[in-house]
Motif scaffolding. Structure first.
Motif, PDB file in Angstrom:
ATOM      1  N   UNK A 157       0.824  -1.209   0.000  1.00  0.00           N
ATOM      2  CA  UNK A 157       0.000   0.000   0.000  1.00  0.00           C
ATOM      3  C   UNK A 157       0.860   1.261   0.000  1.00  0.00           C
ATOM      4  N   UNK A 158       1.930   1.277   0.801  1.00  0.00           N
ATOM      5  CA  UNK A 158       2.831   2.441   0.813  1.00  0.00           C
ATOM      6  C   UNK A 158       3.409   2.693  -0.576  1.00  0.00           C
ATOM      7  N   UNK A 159       3.735   1.613  -1.282  1.00  0.00           N
ATOM      8  CA  UNK A 159       4.254   1.725  -2.648  1.00  0.00           C
ATOM      9  C   UNK A 159       3.189   2.322  -3.572  1.00  0.00           C
ATOM     10  N   UNK A 160       1.950   1.899  -3.363  1.00  0.00           N
ATOM     11  CA  UNK A 160       0.835   2.420  -4.158  1.00  0.00           C
ATOM     12  C   UNK A 160       0.564   3.895  -3.827  1.00  0.00           C
ATOM     13  N   UNK A 183      -3.754 -14.047   1.176  1.00  0.00           N
ATOM     14  CA  UNK A 183      -5.063 -13.385   1.234  1.00  0.00           C
ATOM     15  C   UNK A 183      -5.126 -12.419   2.413  1.00  0.00           C
ATOM     16  N   UNK A 184      -4.440 -12.781   3.496  1.00  0.00           N
ATOM     17  CA  UNK A 184      -4.394 -11.918   4.677  1.00  0.00           C
ATOM     18  C   UNK A 184      -3.728 -10.587   4.330  1.00  0.00           C
ATOM     19  N   UNK A 185      -2.641 -10.642   3.549  1.00  0.00           N
ATOM     20  CA  UNK A 185      -1.937  -9.418   3.160  1.00  0.00           C
ATOM     21  C   UNK A 185      -2.773  -8.585   2.189  1.00  0.00           C
ATOM     22  N   UNK A 186      -3.518  -9.256   1.328  1.00  0.00           N
ATOM     23  CA  UNK A 186      -4.443  -8.526   0.436  1.00  0.00           C
ATOM     24  C   UNK A 186      -5.473  -7.757   1.261  1.00  0.00           C
ATOM     25  N   UNK A 190      -6.218  -3.775   1.448  1.00  0.00           N
ATOM     26  CA  UNK A 190      -7.554  -3.209   1.259  1.00  0.00           C
ATOM     27  C   UNK A 190      -7.953  -2.334   2.444  1.00  0.00           C
ATOM     28  N   UNK A 191      -7.606  -2.779   3.651  1.00  0.00           N
ATOM     29  CA  UNK A 191      -7.927  -1.978   4.848  1.00  0.00           C
ATOM     30  C   UNK A 191      -7.185  -0.644   4.833  1.00  0.00           C
TER      31      UNK A 191
END
Length: 201
Positions: A157-160, A183-186, A190-191
């Motif tokens: 997410x930081x990269x995004x 899936x946990x990291x996905x 998302x959170x």
């Protein structure tokens, strides 16, 4: 229209009909790929062809890339085209011209040739911005991979958030490196994304 054309031309693939054929040929030539040989590559070629056409049509209607409404849709279309060009061309984006590929549309849609240089400028400027984001994001990701850092949902997410680096591209590179993204990291990604959206509001 495309499905009717495909039926009349006896071809089940709409990307092989005369509306798309010149554009597909330009994509093949520019990216050094061949349509119809590999399903993963074919998917990227179809996305490039579809998104380039949509982008040119939107620009023809006077839209420019932005962060709002229709302009945001146009921005996403151009950036997704760049992203799939990247996937097909193995990190060699320099020298690739989206407008050159898009010229294959002119046979089927002669009207888009009006004021073509202005359309080229819009596409190239947005592609250039996204190329910069991709380059910065790849350097950070490569460094993390080299140092064997954990690449989790927060890192992605930081990269995004900081570089505009798409999650899809992070996942693609991790897969090629034999790294997993659960899936946990996905869910973590998302959170974090939803928190960012709420803050933006």
């Amino acid at each position: 229209l495309e499905r009717i054309a495909a039926a009349l031309q006896g071809n089940p693939d709409i990307f092989n009909i005369d509306l798309f054929e010149p554009l597909i040929k330009e994509v093949e030539k520019e990216l050094g790929v061949e349509y119809g040989k590999n399903e993963d590559k074919d998917r990227s070629i179809r996305i490039i062809a579809d998104h380039l056409r949509a982008s040119v049509m939107l620009i023809s209607e006077g839209l420019t890339p932005s962060n709002k409404l229709q302009g945001y849709v146009l921005r996403k279309l151009i950036r997704r085209t760049v992203f799939h060009s990247f996937l097909l061309n193995k990190r060699e984006l320099s020298g690739i011209s989206l407008p050159l590929m898009a010229r294959g549309l002119i046979d089927a849609y002669p009207g888009i040739n009006n004021n073509w240089p202005a359309k080229v400028e819009v596409i190239e400027e947005e592609a250039r911005k996204f190329n910069v984001a991709l380059d910065k994001g790849l350097k950070k990701l490569d460094k993390a991979l080299t140092n064997k850092e954990k690449i989790d949902g927060k890192f992605a997410f930081d990269l995004y958030q900081t570089e505009g680096f798409p999650l899809d591209l992070t996942l693609e590179i991790l897969e090629k490196e034999g790294r997993t993204f659960s899936d946990k990291e996905r869910k973590v990604f998302q959170e974090e994304f939803e928190k960012h959206q709420e803050l933006s509001r």
